[in-house]
Design an enzyme around this catalytic site. Structure first.
Site, PDB file in Angstrom:
ATOM      1  N   HIS A  93       1.060  -1.329  -0.022  1.00  0.00           N
ATOM      2  CA  HIS A  93      -0.005   0.123   0.000  1.00  0.00           C
ATOM      3  C   HIS A  93       0.981   1.289  -0.043  1.00  0.00           C
ATOM      4  O   HIS A  93       0.714   2.250  -0.840  1.00  0.00           O
ATOM      5  CB  HIS A  93      -0.912  -0.118   1.306  1.00  0.00           C
ATOM      6  CG  HIS A  93      -1.552   1.336   1.349  1.00  0.00           C
ATOM      7  ND1 HIS A  93      -2.489   1.824   0.765  1.00  0.00           N
ATOM      8  CD2 HIS A  93      -1.412   2.350   2.474  1.00  0.00           C
ATOM      9  CE1 HIS A  93      -3.018   2.881   1.132  1.00  0.00           C
ATOM     10  NE2 HIS A  93      -2.306   3.245   2.267  1.00  0.00           N
TER      11      HIS A  93
ATOM     12  N   ASP B 220       7.284  22.892 -25.410  1.00  0.00           N
ATOM     13  CA  ASP B 220       7.353  21.402 -24.957  1.00  0.00           C
ATOM     14  C   ASP B 220       8.383  21.290 -23.770  1.00  0.00           C
ATOM     15  O   ASP B 220       9.037  22.626 -23.074  1.00  0.00           O
ATOM     16  CB  ASP B 220       7.679  20.338 -25.745  1.00  0.00           C
ATOM     17  CG  ASP B 220       7.010  19.244 -25.580  1.00  0.00           C
ATOM     18  OD1 ASP B 220       7.174  18.499 -24.555  1.00  0.00           O
ATOM     19  OD2 ASP B 220       6.661  18.456 -26.621  1.00  0.00           O
TER      20      ASP B 220
ATOM     21  N   TRP C  21       7.550  -0.027   4.220  1.00  0.00           N
ATOM     22  CA  TRP C  21       7.855   0.299   3.314  1.00  0.00           C
ATOM     23  C   TRP C  21       9.361   1.079   3.408  1.00  0.00           C
ATOM     24  O   TRP C  21      10.036   1.351   2.257  1.00  0.00           O
ATOM     25  CB  TRP C  21       7.045   1.592   2.809  1.00  0.00           C
ATOM     26  CG  TRP C  21       7.168   2.952   3.124  1.00  0.00           C
ATOM     27  CD1 TRP C  21       6.809   3.300   4.756  1.00  0.00           C
ATOM     28  CD2 TRP C  21       8.075   4.200   2.843  1.00  0.00           C
ATOM     29  NE1 TRP C  21       7.157   4.431   4.893  1.00  0.00           N
ATOM     30  CE2 TRP C  21       8.002   5.049   3.915  1.00  0.00           C
ATOM     31  CE3 TRP C  21       8.632   4.499   1.657  1.00  0.00           C
ATOM     32  CZ2 TRP C  21       8.531   6.338   3.966  1.00  0.00           C
ATOM     33  CZ3 TRP C  21       9.481   5.768   1.689  1.00  0.00           C
ATOM     34  CH2 TRP C  21       9.126   6.666   2.753  1.00  0.00           C
TER      35      TRP C  21
ATOM     36  N   SER D 117      13.303   6.669 -13.286  1.00  0.00           N
ATOM     37  CA  SER D 117      12.539   7.389 -13.981  1.00  0.00           C
ATOM     38  C   SER D 117      12.267   8.729 -13.237  1.00  0.00           C
ATOM     39  O   SER D 117      12.048   9.939 -13.770  1.00  0.00           O
ATOM     40  CB  SER D 117      11.276   6.670 -13.620  1.00  0.00           C
ATOM     41  OG  SER D 117      10.060   7.419 -13.972  1.00  0.00           O
ATOM     42  N   SER D 118      12.557   8.988 -11.676  1.00  0.00           N
ATOM     43  CA  SER D 118      12.067  10.120 -11.097  1.00  0.00           C
ATOM     44  C   SER D 118      13.190  11.012 -11.387  1.00  0.00           C
ATOM     45  O   SER D 118      13.074  12.134 -11.542  1.00  0.00           O
ATOM     46  CB  SER D 118      12.263   9.688  -9.625  1.00  0.00           C
ATOM     47  OG  SER D 118      11.062   9.037  -9.223  1.00  0.00           O
TER      48      SER D 118
ATOM     49  N   HIS E 179      13.376  11.671   4.340  1.00  0.00           N
ATOM     50  CA  HIS E 179      12.558  12.748   4.779  1.00  0.00           C
ATOM     51  C   HIS E 179      12.416  14.021   3.883  1.00  0.00           C
ATOM     52  O   HIS E 179      11.201  14.304   3.354  1.00  0.00           O
ATOM     53  CB  HIS E 179      13.079  13.546   6.153  1.00  0.00           C
ATOM     54  CG  HIS E 179      12.268  14.554   6.678  1.00  0.00           C
ATOM     55  ND1 HIS E 179      11.225  14.127   7.597  1.00  0.00           N
ATOM     56  CD2 HIS E 179      12.065  15.903   6.504  1.00  0.00           C
ATOM     57  CE1 HIS E 179      10.244  15.013   7.595  1.00  0.00           C
ATOM     58  NE2 HIS E 179      10.715  16.206   7.016  1.00  0.00           N
TER      59      HIS E 179
ATOM     60  N   GLU F 100      12.088  13.083   0.674  1.00  0.00           N
ATOM     61  CA  GLU F 100      10.893  12.520   0.027  1.00  0.00           C
ATOM     62  C   GLU F 100       9.735  12.962   0.355  1.00  0.00           C
ATOM     63  O   GLU F 100       8.700  12.965  -0.123  1.00  0.00           O
ATOM     64  CB  GLU F 100      10.995  10.920   0.228  1.00  0.00           C
ATOM     65  CG  GLU F 100       9.864  10.207  -0.431  1.00  0.00           C
ATOM     66  CD  GLU F 100       9.486  10.255  -1.843  1.00  0.00           C
ATOM     67  OE1 GLU F 100      10.666  10.439  -2.369  1.00  0.00           O
ATOM     68  OE2 GLU F 100       8.600  10.036  -2.127  1.00  0.00           O
TER      69      GLU F 100
ATOM     70  N   TYR G  16       8.878  15.693   1.485  1.00  0.00           N
ATOM     71  CA  TYR G  16       8.576  17.043   1.052  1.00  0.00           C
ATOM     72  C   TYR G  16       8.381  17.008  -0.581  1.00  0.00           C
ATOM     73  O   TYR G  16       7.752  17.881  -1.162  1.00  0.00           O
ATOM     74  CB  TYR G  16       9.774  17.887   1.498  1.00  0.00           C
ATOM     75  CG  TYR G  16       9.456  18.449   3.104  1.00  0.00           C
ATOM     76  CD1 TYR G  16       8.226  19.100   3.263  1.00  0.00           C
ATOM     77  CD2 TYR G  16      10.167  17.660   4.091  1.00  0.00           C
ATOM     78  CE1 TYR G  16       8.068  19.311   4.545  1.00  0.00           C
ATOM     79  CE2 TYR G  16       9.830  17.774   5.468  1.00  0.00           C
ATOM     80  CZ  TYR G  16       8.781  18.643   5.533  1.00  0.00           C
ATOM     81  OH  TYR G  16       8.601  18.805   6.946  1.00  0.00           O
TER      82      TYR G  16
ATOM     83  N   SER H 169      -1.580  27.239  -4.244  1.00  0.00           N
ATOM     84  CA  SER H 169      -1.005  28.580  -4.588  1.00  0.00           C
ATOM     85  C   SER H 169      -1.464  29.140  -5.810  1.00  0.00           C
ATOM     86  O   SER H 169      -1.512  30.529  -6.074  1.00  0.00           O
ATOM     87  CB  SER H 169       0.408  28.941  -4.261  1.00  0.00           C
ATOM     88  OG  SER H 169       0.826  28.730  -2.869  1.00  0.00           O
TER      89      SER H 169
ATOM     90  N   HIS I  47      14.562  12.611  13.082  1.00  0.00           N
ATOM     91  CA  HIS I  47      13.295  12.764  13.755  1.00  0.00           C
ATOM     92  C   HIS I  47      12.625  11.371  13.610  1.00  0.00           C
ATOM     93  O   HIS I  47      11.622  11.236  14.216  1.00  0.00           O
ATOM     94  CB  HIS I  47      12.623  13.903  13.774  1.00  0.00           C
ATOM     95  CG  HIS I  47      11.738  14.269  12.342  1.00  0.00           C
ATOM     96  ND1 HIS I  47      11.780  15.472  11.849  1.00  0.00           N
ATOM     97  CD2 HIS I  47      11.414  13.312  11.432  1.00  0.00           C
ATOM     98  CE1 HIS I  47      11.129  15.407  10.609  1.00  0.00           C
ATOM     99  NE2 HIS I  47      10.806  14.028  10.480  1.00  0.00           N
ATOM    100  N   HIS I  48      12.822  10.543  12.517  1.00  0.00           N
ATOM    101  CA  HIS I  48      12.277   9.295  12.550  1.00  0.00           C
ATOM    102  C   HIS I  48      12.847   8.256  13.186  1.00  0.00           C
ATOM    103  O   HIS I  48      12.497   7.067  13.443  1.00  0.00           O
ATOM    104  CB  HIS I  48      12.274   8.852  11.027  1.00  0.00           C
ATOM    105  CG  HIS I  48      11.504   9.746   9.953  1.00  0.00           C
ATOM    106  ND1 HIS I  48      10.331   9.672   9.392  1.00  0.00           N
ATOM    107  CD2 HIS I  48      12.026  10.988   9.495  1.00  0.00           C
ATOM    108  CE1 HIS I  48      10.168  10.677   8.652  1.00  0.00           C
ATOM    109  NE2 HIS I  48      10.955  11.605   8.586  1.00  0.00           N
TER     110      HIS I  48
ATOM    111  N   THR J  84       6.398  26.873   7.109  1.00  0.00           N
ATOM    112  CA  THR J  84       4.997  26.079   6.826  1.00  0.00           C
ATOM    113  C   THR J  84       3.796  27.164   7.183  1.00  0.00           C
ATOM    114  O   THR J  84       2.926  27.204   6.574  1.00  0.00           O
ATOM    115  CB  THR J  84       5.050  24.654   7.562  1.00  0.00           C
ATOM    116  OG1 THR J  84       6.141  24.026   7.242  1.00  0.00           O
ATOM    117  CG2 THR J  84       3.695  23.986   6.779  1.00  0.00           C
TER     118      THR J  84
ATOM    119  N   LYS K  43       3.365  29.994   5.213  1.00  0.00           N
ATOM    120  CA  LYS K  43       2.569  29.519   3.878  1.00  0.00           C
ATOM    121  C   LYS K  43       1.107  29.551   4.420  1.00  0.00           C
ATOM    122  O   LYS K  43       0.305  29.900   3.536  1.00  0.00           O
ATOM    123  CB  LYS K  43       2.922  28.375   3.087  1.00  0.00           C
ATOM    124  CG  LYS K  43       4.288  28.247   2.985  1.00  0.00           C
ATOM    125  CD  LYS K  43       4.727  26.911   1.776  1.00  0.00           C
ATOM    126  CE  LYS K  43       3.860  27.372   0.519  1.00  0.00           C
ATOM    127  NZ  LYS K  43       4.695  28.386  -0.201  1.00  0.00           N
TER     128      LYS K  43
ATOM    129  N   ARG L 239       1.423   0.759  15.334  1.00  0.00           N
ATOM    130  CA  ARG L 239       0.988   0.727  13.871  1.00  0.00           C
ATOM    131  C   ARG L 239       1.542  -0.559  13.396  1.00  0.00           C
ATOM    132  O   ARG L 239       2.325  -1.613  14.045  1.00  0.00           O
ATOM    133  CB  ARG L 239       1.528   1.906  13.086  1.00  0.00           C
ATOM    134  CG  ARG L 239       3.185   1.875  13.056  1.00  0.00           C
ATOM    135  CD  ARG L 239       3.800   3.127  12.548  1.00  0.00           C
ATOM    136  NE  ARG L 239       3.543   3.138  11.110  1.00  0.00           N
ATOM    137  CZ  ARG L 239       4.630   3.771  10.293  1.00  0.00           C
ATOM    138  NH1 ARG L 239       5.838   4.269  10.836  1.00  0.00           N
ATOM    139  NH2 ARG L 239       4.619   3.843   9.039  1.00  0.00           N
TER     140      ARG L 239
END
Lengths: 537, 310
Positions: free
Chosen positions: A78, A107, A143, A169-170, A253, A255, A257, A268, A302-303, A328, A331, A450
């Site tokens: 998932h 293009d 994951w 790809s990314s 991390h 990622e 963002y 925006s 922090h993870h 943040t 924003k 979890r």
């Protein structure tokens, strides 16, 4: 405008009529954007069906449907499918479609690479999803693929190769976006005149290039630990399992963002349009995105507050993480100020954008709470975390993608979607998503870890509520598919060029649907027609 | 040393009572085990466990306050500045004063929270002066507890495996047909939260835990103690607790550790010191003569008093 000298008449041809040539060999940013979006939507439903298995098993205490190992496969797949298959490709699709239109480019800068970077994805996911049918089973170590657990499972090689392909790809997609934004802007489209969405993607693309190789390195080390006798992460061989976590989260991390900065860009664009007022504090918005991107590199641990870091490291990563609340917050305040004094209407894209601001902020609040390391000793790896990141990623990233889709859908198809069904989709989504995720805060605070397939009966009430919310939120997304199909093939209502009354920016100067080729002639930039107005402060 | 710990005293107590106390109604305090409809974190039962609890309440209070301001402004804007009410869009897109305020005020709030949290971390990191050491080892899917020392005296031969109790284990099998509600201990539902042999510890004693794992990463978490700590193969982590009230405190493994990750509970039974000493003497006596038959031969990370146990 001296452009006629290089004018190529081929550019006036429409799309190829041969289906294979048009869709499989495309170098057109709009078609490739469409491919990405269709792919992402497909993956959203595949990843969503895994989530339905999870919520069905958790509907009540006791194991009713699946074995625990399969449950772990579902949670792992998932996450991988939603992150790499749904959210990221959806943003790439929106970027592909809209960035050239927004900066006045004909293009993408590297159209053939664009084709390749899309077509890698279906193969990567075929490889990843095929693990569900292999003897070893699908990845079931989460994951994050923490060793040593991830190395116990089968399918390590398929998983690693699939991730390598997604990463390639990314990275190619990111290179393309950077090259397009830096080289292909129409004359007069200064960097500080670009729409915030384009800015958000420029910064995101740099994040992608910086961190995808880190992930590739981490999973390659997993691969060699599993099959080639190395001991990077094997304590018995002199390695360190925590080393993996540092490397993974140095990718992981930024990622998260990568999955939210383009959403900031979309919101925006949408809010100023329907508030009929330019975005408040354009430069502050751009600077905030850049600050968040920078900070994302120094907060990975922090993870890992519970792995036994030294006190100094815990303190540093706690402070750095808390700091993210400042840009943040800026924003969010700017979005609210954009609405203040505006002349608002509430079409579907605006509804999703407003829900984004509120619900993403709630996700930010729980993020601030998680940043407090002593409190994280309790929250960590509980449903509080699950609630937090789903508020950020579902009511954040996914709502922004849906908002952007409704916003630009008339431009893509040339037809208006059904506003009634759009609003049905919105209200169902916003109600059920909260029924789904809000109770998970309580579960986490009460002590439910979890990634468990079964739980004590004390957790039964909120799990049942959450599951009901999950099923109905999932079902609500079928409305979205109906609305999109209707807008593409069924709708009779033609869209004007400037679809929304308050819409500003180059994409609204081209016809609807956007022709196969646009901006053969570079457009003239009129500062008053930019989404954020004059930038003179 | 000045630390911003949230151990309430003096002025801080007043602030905490105001901020935290209002929210404490939410979950009820001093609950050892999860309750149906529980909304908030447990206050816990150890000397330190009030730190995360109060920090959680204060942070929640701050978030709710900011939320009311921000969302309130949004809803006012949505009501007042809608086109259907004839609102005409204004032109301004900038306000330096406002922007300075909404950058500095959050910074001040964050500094306050960081001060409180830093104190909490500092007190947690200090494992010195402990009167007892217990070694915790995570395995797929059970915990091993070895008593290392107590009041400066090494303990021999006291260690055991602790795994999911039989009734829960039978009930949790797929299609077992058994009712999870029927799993009760002392009138309390303990489905998946009960073990065959709990960890017995004394109250009012600073206990140092050294935590490691034998195969994959686990995480040792008892919410009433206020923290979790990862159990990692090859690494020995340290943490401490000082349980204030006798009771049975339940928790679970908190790091995904394989298919039975959800079935790896932790039970800490805190008893008065005298009772604990009696229990310990019994265990030593029972295990001393013959090498512990029950203990499997597993590779142990080295801890001094542990040598003849495995």
């Amino acid at each position: 405008m001296a452009h006629a000298a290089t004018h190529d008449h081929h550019d006036h041809h429409g799309a190829p009529s041969n289906f294979f040539v048009r869709w499989c060999m495309s170098t057109n940013h709009k078609d490739i954007g469409t491919l990405y979006l269709v792919f992402a939507l497909t993956m959203f439903f595949i990843g969503g069906s895994f989530a339905m298995v999870i919520r069905a098993e958790l509907f009540k205490p006791g194991l009713q449907l699946v074995q625990p190992y399969f449950f772990n496969e579902m949670t792992t797949m998932h996450a991988l499918v939603m992150i790499f298959g749904a959210v990221m490709p959806a943003f790439v699709g929106l970027g592909n479609w809209m960035i050239p239109l927004m900066i006045g480019a004909p293009d993408m800068a590297l159209p053939r690479m664009n084709n390749l970077s899309f077509w890698i994805m279906p193969f990567a996911f075929a490889l990843l999803l095929s693990t569900l049918f292999t003897a070893g089973g699908a990845p079931a170590g989460g994951w994050t693929m923490y060793p040593p657990l991830a190395l116990q499972g089968g399918s390590v090689a398929q998983m690693v190769f699939a991730i390598h392909l997604m990463g390639i790809s990314s990275i190619m997609g990111a290179i393309n976006i950077i090259a397009t934004i830096l080289n292909m802007r129409a004359p007069g489209m200064d960097l500080l005149k670009m729409p915030v969405f384009v800015w958000s993607w420029l910064i995101t693309a740099f994040l992608l290039i910086a961190v995808m190789p880190v992930l590739a390195g981490a999973v390659t080390m997993l691969l060699t630990d599993k099959y080639f006798g190395t001991s990077f992460f094997n304590a018995a061989g002199g390695g360190d399992p925590v080393l993996y976590q540092h490397i993974f989260w140095f990718f992981g991390h930024p990622e998260v963002y990568i999955m939210i900065l383009p959403a900031f860009g979309i919101i925006s664009e949408v809010i100023p349009t329907f508030a009929r007022k330019p975005i408040f504090g354009y430069k502050a918005m751009v600077f905030a995105i850049a600050s968040i991107a920078f900070l994302s590199f120094i907060v990975w641990a922090h993870h890992m507050f519970a792995v036994g870091l030294p006190l100094g490291a815990e303190v540093f990563f706690m402070y750095a993480t808390m700091l993210i609340a400042v840009p943040t917050g800026v924003k969010v305040f700017n979005w609210v100020s954009t609405m203040w004094g505006g002349s608002m209407t509430f079409e579907t894209p605006m509804l999703f954008a407003i829900a984004f601001v509120i619900l993403f902020t709630i996700g930010g609040f729980s993020g601030l709470m998680l940043a407090l390391a002593p409190a994280d000793f309790q929250y960590h790896d509980t449903y509080f975390v699950v609630a937090h990141f789903h508020y950020v990623l579902v009511t954040g990233a996914v709502f922004a993608i849906i908002s952007g889709t409704y916003y630009w859908l008339p431009k893509w198809t040339g037809r208006m979607y059904s506003e009634f069904w759009g609003k049905m989709h919105f209200w169902n989504s916003v109600i059920w998503v909260n029924v789904l995720f809000f109770p998970q805060h309580f579960l986490g605070l009460a002590g439910m870890p979890r990634r468990i397939p079964d739980y004590n009966v004390a957790f039964a009430n909120f799990n049942m509520i959450s599951s009901i919310g999950g099923f109905l939120f999932g079902a609500s997304q079928l409305i979205f598919v109906g609305v999109v199909i209707h807008a593409v093939w069924g709708s009779k209502k033609k869209a004007t060029d400037r679809v929304w009354e308050g819409a500003k920016g180059l994409e609204w100067t081209v016809p609807s649907p956007a022709p196969f080729h646009t901006f053969d002639v570079p457009p003239v930039i009129n500062d008053d027609e930019l989404a954020h107005g004059h930038v003179d402060h | 040393m000045t630390s911003g710990g949230i151990k309430p005293h003096g002025i801080k107590r007043a602030v905490l009572a105001g901020l935290g106390g209002a929210l404490a109604l939410f979950g009820g305090s001093a609950m050892a085990n999860p309750k149906p409809w529980q909304l908030n974190m447990t206050r816990g039962a150890s000397e330190w466990s009030s730190v995360p609890y109060h920090l959680n309440n204060i942070a929640l209070g701050v978030c709710v306050g900011i939320g009311i301001l921000v969302f309130g402004a949004m809803f006012i804007a949505m009501f007042r500045f809608r086109k259907s009410r004839g609102a005409v869009a204004e032109k301004w897109t900038h306000n330096t004063m406002l922007e300075v305020v909404w950058t500095t005020v959050p910074v001040i709030i964050l500094i306050t929270l960081a001060y409180l949290a830093t104190g909490g971390l500092t007190s947690f990191a200090n494992t010195t002066g402990s009167q007892m050491t217990v070694k915790v080892t995570g395995y797929q899917w059970k915990w091993r507890y070895d008593y290392v020392d107590y009041k400066g005296k090494a303990i021999d031969h006291v260690g055991f495996m602790s795994k999911l109790d039989r009734l829960s284990d039978e009930t949790r099998q797929l299609d077992s047909g058994m009712d999870p509600n029927a799993v009760q201990t002392d009138g309390e539902n303990t489905y998946l939260l009960n073990v065959d042999k709990p960890l017995v510890v004394p109250v009012g004693t600073k206990i140092r835990f050294v935590i490691t794992a034998g195969d994959v990463i686990h995480s040792w978490w008892v919410p009433a103690l206020g923290w979790k700590m990862d159990a990692i193969p090859g690494i020995v982590n340290a943490a401490w607790t000082n349980i204030e009230k006798p009771g049975v405190y339940r928790g679970q493994c908190a790091e995904l550790c394989g298919q039975d990750h959800g079935f790896m509970p932790i039970v800490v039974k805190a008893v008065p010191k005298a009772e604990f000493e009696q229990w310990l003497a019994q265990q030593e006596a029972a295990n001393a003569p013959k090498p512990a038959a029950a203990a499997p031969a597993t590779a142990q990370a080295t801890t001094p008093a542990q040598g003849n146990q495995g």
